[in-house]
Design a protein around this motif. Structure first.
Motif, short mmCIF file in Angstrom:
data_model
loop_
_atom_site.label_atom_id
_atom_site.label_comp_id
_atom_site.label_asym_id
_atom_site.label_seq_id
_atom_site.Cartn_x
_atom_site.Cartn_y
_atom_site.Cartn_z
N VAL A 78 31.46 28.29 3.90
CA VAL A 78 31.57 29.56 4.88
C VAL A 78 32.56 29.54 5.65
N ALA A 79 33.36 30.39 6.12
CA ALA A 79 34.35 30.48 6.86
C ALA A 79 34.24 31.54 7.99
N ASP A 80 34.79 31.16 9.07
CA ASP A 80 34.69 32.10 10.42
C ASP A 80 35.71 31.70 11.39
N ILE A 81 35.87 32.40 12.40
CA ILE A 81 36.81 31.77 13.48
C ILE A 81 36.16 31.33 14.82
N LEU A 82 34.55 31.29 14.69
CA LEU A 82 33.90 30.72 15.64
C LEU A 82 33.45 29.47 15.21
N LYS A 83 33.55 28.42 15.94
CA LYS A 83 32.90 27.14 15.42
C LYS A 83 31.46 27.19 15.56
N SER A 84 30.80 28.00 16.45
CA SER A 84 29.38 28.00 16.70
C SER A 84 28.72 28.75 15.51
N LYS A 85 29.43 29.69 14.92
CA LYS A 85 29.04 30.50 13.68
C LYS A 85 29.11 29.51 12.45
N MET A 86 30.17 28.93 12.53
CA MET A 86 30.41 27.75 11.31
C MET A 86 29.32 26.76 11.41
N ASP A 87 29.12 26.37 12.50
CA ASP A 87 27.80 25.36 12.50
C ASP A 87 26.47 26.09 12.20
N ARG A 88 26.38 27.32 12.47
CA ARG A 88 25.13 27.94 12.12
C ARG A 88 24.96 28.05 10.84
N ALA A 89 26.04 28.35 10.09
CA ALA A 89 26.05 28.35 8.49
C ALA A 89 25.59 27.17 7.91
N ARG B 271 23.65 24.88 9.35
CA ARG B 271 22.13 24.51 9.63
C ARG B 271 21.36 25.74 8.56
N LEU B 272 22.18 26.65 8.01
CA LEU B 272 21.42 27.60 7.23
C LEU B 272 21.40 27.16 5.74
N GLY B 273 22.15 25.90 5.52
CA GLY B 273 22.17 25.30 4.21
C GLY B 273 23.79 25.21 3.65
N ALA B 274 24.74 25.71 4.08
CA ALA B 274 26.01 25.70 3.64
C ALA B 274 26.51 24.30 3.56
N HIS B 275 27.35 23.94 2.53
CA HIS B 275 27.78 22.71 2.14
C HIS B 275 29.12 22.26 3.10
N GLY B 276 29.62 23.23 3.58
CA GLY B 276 31.02 23.18 4.46
C GLY B 276 31.37 24.30 5.24
N SER B 277 32.46 24.09 6.15
CA SER B 277 32.66 25.59 6.55
C SER B 277 34.34 25.18 6.91
N PHE B 278 34.99 26.10 7.19
CA PHE B 278 36.56 26.06 7.64
C PHE B 278 36.76 27.28 8.53
N ASN B 279 37.82 27.06 9.43
CA ASN B 279 38.33 28.29 10.32
C ASN B 279 39.27 29.17 9.29
N SER B 280 38.91 30.17 9.16
CA SER B 280 39.79 31.26 8.46
C SER B 280 40.86 31.76 9.07
N PRO C 189 13.46 30.59 3.80
CA PRO C 189 14.15 29.82 3.60
C PRO C 189 15.06 29.12 4.63
N PHE C 190 14.87 29.65 5.82
CA PHE C 190 15.54 29.36 7.02
C PHE C 190 14.87 29.43 8.24
N ARG C 191 15.17 28.76 9.32
CA ARG C 191 14.49 28.80 10.49
C ARG C 191 14.81 30.35 11.13
N TYR C 192 13.88 30.99 11.33
CA TYR C 192 14.10 32.39 11.79
C TYR C 192 14.79 32.50 13.06
N GLU C 193 14.77 31.55 14.20
CA GLU C 193 15.62 31.66 15.18
C GLU C 193 17.01 31.43 14.99
#
Length: 343
Positions: free
Chosen positions: A195-206, A208-217, A306-310
């Motif tokens: 999953v890609a985004d420009i915010l680290k917090s959103k990449m970290d959230r991805a 936590r929700l099960g993504a295998h990796g992230s990068f800054n788009s 399949p994920f934490r509601y919060e």
């Protein structure tokens, strides 16, 4: 006798969101009266509030992500629906055009959307055609049911992408739709989802929700970072941003024969590297909303919790605080903001 009124939210602009009082509606033939319990704020609501949505005009009366209880039925409606908890399928289609006849009523030639082009469910009660409500299973609480509509669009796009079993997937954008797309792709058997985004917090959230990796788009090395995180080229890219930069990035990271699934609403015409699309035999597919089978699939997916509601619902407001809820939803650190209407 005094006419009974109810509360309804009107968005005149982002800085002018008000509670208005309107007469209580009555269900006519083929309709149901629904008492709202919980409503989500969608990205399209935010775009429209800021005057940036290509198909929504101000003012509008939001609430297409709505859960409620049927409290009245009109003639020609199964009386057993009364008392049922339901979610709204907001596509308002003609039923007679070629697309509708083929079952693709999500792209009806005269499509309108409840809560976008017509008054929606961010109100105490509303009337809608009986075939636009879907009864909910008893084991899916309202707070989870509020995620059905936004989950249905990613489920639709994942279905249209074809068999994802063992495939490598990139999701561009880690807002609600992007995060739900990642969840849906994982649920469909993708072997690796990045999953890609420009915010680290959103990449970290991805993650936590099960993504295998992230990068800054937005990084100059975004394509290289994507390939490293993905451990190879992508079979499918889901673009939940749909800007020129993300389209170019998607084409760059796709393997030959791959597919680009556009989900995000573009803010205007986009230049596409058509030479690479032709040379690599890529497929580009637009995706608009969903049909009933996607709603039912989204319900089954969410029943598994399949994920934490919060990790997805980050703020909840009362309907009287609708203006505050929209302001919160404008914060890029928020994911899904909900408005409670009644119990």
């Amino acid at each position: 006798m005094t006419e009974q009124t109810l509360r309804r939210i009107v968005v005149n602009s982002f800085d002018d969101i008000a509670v208005e009082h309107v007469p209580e509606p009555q269900a006519g033939p083929g309709e149901v009266l629904v008492r709202s319990t919980i409503v989500g704020i969608c990205g399209s609501d935010m775009h429209a509030a800021h005057g940036r949505h290509p198909f929504m005009s101000l003012p509008f009366w939001p609430g297409h992500e709505v859960v409620g209880v049927v409290v009245g039925v009109g003639s020609d409606v199964n009386p057993d629906l009364e008392g049922k908890r339901v979610v709204v399928e907001p596509n308002l289609a003609c039923g007679t055009c070629d697309q509708c006849k083929e079952g693709r009523y999500n792209i009806c030639s005269t499509l309108e959307v409840f809560g976008c082009q017509t008054p929606g469910g961010m109100t105490d009660k509303f009337v809608i055609a009986a075939d636009r409500v879907v009864p909910l299973p008893d084991d899916l609480e309202d707070k989870w049911a509020a995620l059905i509509e936004p989950m249905s669009t990613p489920v639709h796009a994942v279905r249209r992408a074809g068999n994802l079993q063992g495939k490598k997937v990139v999701v561009l954008g880690a807002g609600p739709i992007g995060l739900f797309t990642a969840i849906a792709a994982l649920h469909a058997g993708a072997s690796r989802v990045v999953v890609a985004d420009i915010l680290k917090s959103k990449m970290d959230r991805a993650i936590r929700l099960g993504a295998h990796g992230s990068f800054n788009s937005s990084s100059p090395t975004a394509a290289e970072d994507a390939l490293e995180a993905l451990q190879g080229k992508a079979h499918v890219v889901f673009d939940c941003v749909s800007r020129e930069s993300t389209v170019h990035l998607a084409i760059e990271v796709l393997d030959k024969g791959g597919s680009l699934m556009t989900i995000g609403v573009p803010n205007g015409p986009t230049v596409v590297n058509l030479d690479l699309v032709q040379d690599r035999e890529l497929t580009i597919k637009g995706n608009l909303m969903f049909v009933r089978e996607d709603v039912l699939a989204a319900i089954e997916l969410l029943r598994e919790k399949p994920f934490r509601y919060e990790d997805v619902v980050t703020a909840t407001f009362d309907i009287e605080q609708a203006a505050d809820a929209f302001r919160a939803s404008d914060d890029p650190e928020q994911v899904k903001v909900l408005i409670t209407v009644g119990s």
